[in-house]
Design an enzyme around this catalytic site. Structure first.
Site, mmCIF file in Angstrom:
data_model
loop_
_atom_site.group_PDB
_atom_site.id
_atom_site.type_symbol
_atom_site.label_atom_id
_atom_site.label_comp_id
_atom_site.label_asym_id
_atom_site.label_seq_id
_atom_site.Cartn_x
_atom_site.Cartn_y
_atom_site.Cartn_z
ATOM 1 N N GLU A 220 -0.791 34.758 -94.927
ATOM 2 C CA GLU A 220 0.512 35.734 -93.981
ATOM 3 C C GLU A 220 1.480 35.058 -93.204
ATOM 4 O O GLU A 220 1.396 35.171 -92.500
ATOM 5 C CB GLU A 220 0.895 36.810 -94.303
ATOM 6 C CG GLU A 220 0.534 37.729 -95.640
ATOM 7 C CD GLU A 220 0.234 39.371 -95.952
ATOM 8 O OE1 GLU A 220 0.955 39.856 -94.264
ATOM 9 O OE2 GLU A 220 -0.409 39.367 -96.465
ATOM 10 N N GLU A 339 -3.932 37.787 -102.914
ATOM 11 C CA GLU A 339 -4.273 39.010 -101.911
ATOM 12 C C GLU A 339 -3.371 40.156 -102.834
ATOM 13 O O GLU A 339 -1.780 39.558 -102.618
ATOM 14 C CB GLU A 339 -3.962 39.022 -101.012
ATOM 15 C CG GLU A 339 -4.590 40.331 -99.899
ATOM 16 C CD GLU A 339 -4.321 40.573 -98.741
ATOM 17 O OE1 GLU A 339 -4.811 39.374 -97.626
ATOM 18 O OE2 GLU A 339 -3.380 41.331 -97.878
#
Length: 543
Positions: A220, A339
Site C-alpha cells: 500500500e 490482499e
C-alpha cells in the site's frame, strides 16, 4: 387460515398445476418463500481464472516476534492449509515495510544447491504440543498489542533471521502453497529510490537454500505518507520494481520467478494516479498488477452492511476502475486482488470472523472471477486482526470451511449465469456458476457448480433453465448453527445440518453433499449460502 390467505393459496396451487415450475414470485410471499429463475450458458467459457484463484496470506505481523513463526510448524495448521492447495501464500502486509533481514552470518555458509526440506522433513518439523499451547496463548496477547499498534498508526521496526525464513518456506513447501515474499520498500536512499542492499542479502540466502518463491515489493505505497512520513510517487515505484527485476534476472534461481505489485489500495483520490505512474515505468517488470480491496471500515460497520447488496456491488465499481487503468497503460496485464477481506483496519470485531462474513467472501469469489480478476489473496490465514480463517487456537472459522468447499468444487472456468429478476428477491439472491473442479474425481466432465448466497430471511427456490432442470445434483448448504442474528454472529457453521469441526489435529471431516431429486428447484434457506454440483449438466464448455 383467513379467506384472503385461502384464496392466495388456491391461486398458487392452480398456477403450479397448469403452469409448471415457472411461478410468479409474489405467489410465494405468504409462505416466506421466494422463487427466482436463473439462466446459465453452458456453451462457452466467459472467463478463465488462475487455478490458484483462491489464495491466502500470512500477515507479516507474525514475525514481529520471531518465536511466533514457530506456529507455522503446527501439524494442525499445516493440515488446514494443505486443504487450500493449490494456491499462493503471500507473506506481507503493513509490517513488511518495517521488517529488516538480520542474518546470523554462520548460516550463510550453507552450500548452494542444498535441499533442506525433502523426505520426511515435514513430519520432523512439527511443533511439540506443549510449546504449541504456550505459543497460542502468547499469540492471543500479541495479537491485541498489534491491533493497538494498527489503531495508533505507529509501527515498530523489527528484524528477522534465517530461522523465520526457514519456517516460512518449510510451511509453504509442506502444504503445497507457492510462497510470495513481500520485501520492504521503505528502505530508501537519500535520493528516495529503493535501497536493495538488505533484499540482496535475503535473496542470496534464499538462493543458497534453493528456496523457490516469488516476490513483492512494498505494501500500500499510497499510505506511506501516513505510515512513514514521506511519499513515493508512482513513477519512482515502477523504477524500484525494474531495479528488483534486474536483480532477479541476474540470479540463476530467480530469473524467471514471479514479481507482483504494486499492492495499492482501492481507487480513491490520488491513488489511481499512483497506479498509472507505476504502470508507465514498471509494468514490464511485473507478472501481475496487484491492488487491495475491503468493503467497509472495520471500526464503524454493522451486520446490515455485511448483508447489503449495495455494499457488495461496490466491488464491481472499484474493479472496473482498476481494470480500466491497467488496460489503458498495460493492456493484457493480469490483475490480482493481492490482499482482500471484509473490513479494513484489521477487520470488524465480532463480524469478520463469523458466519456473516461468508456473504462478502463468497460473493467476492464469484464476482471477482466474473469481472476478470485472476487471483484473490485472502487476508488472512493467520495474523493479527479479526478477518482470519483460523482463530488464535488454530481452529477453523466459517470462512475457512467455505474456502475449502470452493477449492474442492469450483473450477477455473467461469460460466455466464444470470438471475432473471430485477426485483428485491432477485437482488438478494446472488448466483455464480463455474465448471466443476477437475481435481474432484467424484464428478464427470461436463458437470457444473452453481453457488449462491441468499441475503434474504426467506427461503429461495431457484428454478433452473430447461436444459439443466433435470440434471441430478448434490447440495452443499452452509448455514449458521442457530437461527436469528446471534446465529449469523456465530464462529461455527453447519454443512447440510451438521456443525463442521476437525476430527483431530490432522484430519478434516468428510465434506459430503446431499443428493437432490432431478427436476426439483434448488432450495436455499434464508441467510445461507450453498454450492450445487449439477452432475449431469453435460456442459460443452466444461468437457
Amino acid at each position: 387460515m383467513g379467506m384472503n390467505a385461502f384464496v392466495r393459496f388456491t391461486a398458487a396451487w392452480f398456477f403450479l398445476i397448469f403452469h409448471g415450475p415457472y411461478v410468479r414470485p409474489d405467489l410465494f410471499e405468504m409462505f416466506d418463500v421466494e422463487a427466482v429463475h436463473v439462466d446459465v450458458d453452458l456453451n462457452r467459457v466467459a472467463n478463465r481464472v488462475n487455478e490458484r484463484f483462491l489464495s491466502v496470506a500470512i500477515d507479516a505481523s507474525l514475525v514481529a516476534e520471531e518465536k511466533f513463526m514457530y506456529l507455522l510448524a503446527s501439524a494442525k495448521l499445516k493440515t488446514l492449509s494443505s486443504a487450500l492447495s493449490p494456491g499462493f501464500l503471500r507473506f506481507g502486509g503493513t509490517k513488511q515495510d518495517f521488517m529488516k533481514f538480520n542474518p546470523r552470518s554462520y548460516h550463510l555458509q550453507h552450500p548452494r544447491n542444498s535441499h533442506p526440506f525433502v523426505g520426511d522433513t515435514c513430519k520432523r518439523m512439527e511443533l511439540p504440543p506443549l510449546l504449541e499451547e504456550n505459543l497460542k496463548k502468547e499469540w492471543a496477547l500479541q495479537s491485541l498489542f498489534l491491533q493497538q499498534e494498527e489503531r495508533k498508526g505507529k509501527y515498530k521496526k523489527v528484524g528477522f533471521t534465517e530461522y523465520a525464513v526457514d519456517l516460512l518456506y518449510s510451511f509453504a513447501n509442506c502444504t503445497g502453497l507457492d510462497l510470495i515474499f513481500g520485501l520492504n520498500a521503505l528502505l530508501r536512499t537519500k535520493g528516495n529510490s529503493w535501497n536493495s542492499h538488505n533484499a540482496q542479502m535475503l535473496l542470496d540466502y534464499c538462493e543458497s537454500r534453493q528456496y523457490k518463491m516469488s516476490w513483492e515489493l512494498g505494501n500500500e505505497p499510497n499510505s506511506y505518507q501516513k505510515k512513514a512520513g514521506f511519499r513515493v510517487d508512482g513513477y519512482q515505484l515502477g523504477e524500484d520494481f525494474v531495479h528488483l527485476r534486474r536483480i532477479l534476472s541476474e540470479s540463476k534461481l530467480y530469473k524467471s520467478s514471479g514479481l507482483y505489485g504494486p499492492d495499492v489500495s482501492q481507487p480513491r483520490d490520488h491513488r489511481r494516479d499512483l497506479l498509472e505512474g507505476f504502470l508507465e515505468s514498471g509494468a514490464e517488470a511485473i507478472n501481475a498488477c496487484t491492488w487491495h480491496h475491503y468493503y467497509v471500515n472495520g471500526r464503524d460497520t454493522s451486520l446490515e452492511d455485511f448483508l447489503d447488496p449495495d455494499v457488495l456491488d461496490t466491488l464491481a465499481t472499484k474493479t472496473h476502475e482498476v481494470l480500466e487503468t491497467v488496460d489503458m497503460v498495460s493492456p493484457g496485464k493480469k490483475v490480482w486482488l493481492g490482499e482482500t477481506s471484509s473490513a479494513y483496519g484489521g477487520g470488524a470485531l465480532g463480524l469478520s470472523d463469523t458466519f456473516a462474513a461468508g456473504f462478502m467472501w463468497l460473493d467476492k469469489l464469484g464476482l471477482g472471477a466474473k469481472l476478470g480478476l485472476d487471483v484473490l489473496v485472502r487476508q488472512v490465514l493467520i495474523g493479527s486482526g479479526t478477518y482470519h480463517l483460523v482463530d488464535d487456537n488454530l481452529d477453523p472459522l466459517p470462512d475457512y470451511w467455505l474456502s475449502v468447499l470452493y477449492k474442492r468444487l469450483v473450477g477455473p472456468e467461469v460460466l455466464h449465469a444470470t438471475v432473471l429478476s430485477t426485483l428485491e428477491p432477485g437482488r438478494r439472491l446472488r448466483v455464480y456458476c463455474h465448471c466443476t473442479s477437475k481435481r474432484s474425481t467424484s464428478y464427470k466432465r461436463g458437470a457444473v457448480t452453481l453457488f449462491a448466497l441468499n441475503l434474504s430471511k426467506n427461503t429461495a427456490k431457484i428454478y433452473l433453465p430447461s436444459h439443466l432442470a433435470n440434471s441430478t445434483a448434490e447440495a452443499f448448504v452452509l448455514e449458521a448453527p442457530r437461527p436469528g442474528e446471534q446465529g449469523l454472529l456465530s464462529r461455527s457453521v453447519k454443512l447440510n445440518g451438521l456443525v463442521l469441526k476437525m476430527v483431530d489435529d490432522q484430519t478434516l471431516p468428510e465434506l459430503k453433499g446431499v443428493p437432490l431429486h432431478a427436476g426439483e428447484p434448488l432450495s436455499l434457506p434464508g441467510f445461507s449460502f450453498a454450492f450445487y454440483v449439477l452432475t449431469e449438466a453435460h456442459a460443452s464448455a466444461c468437457q
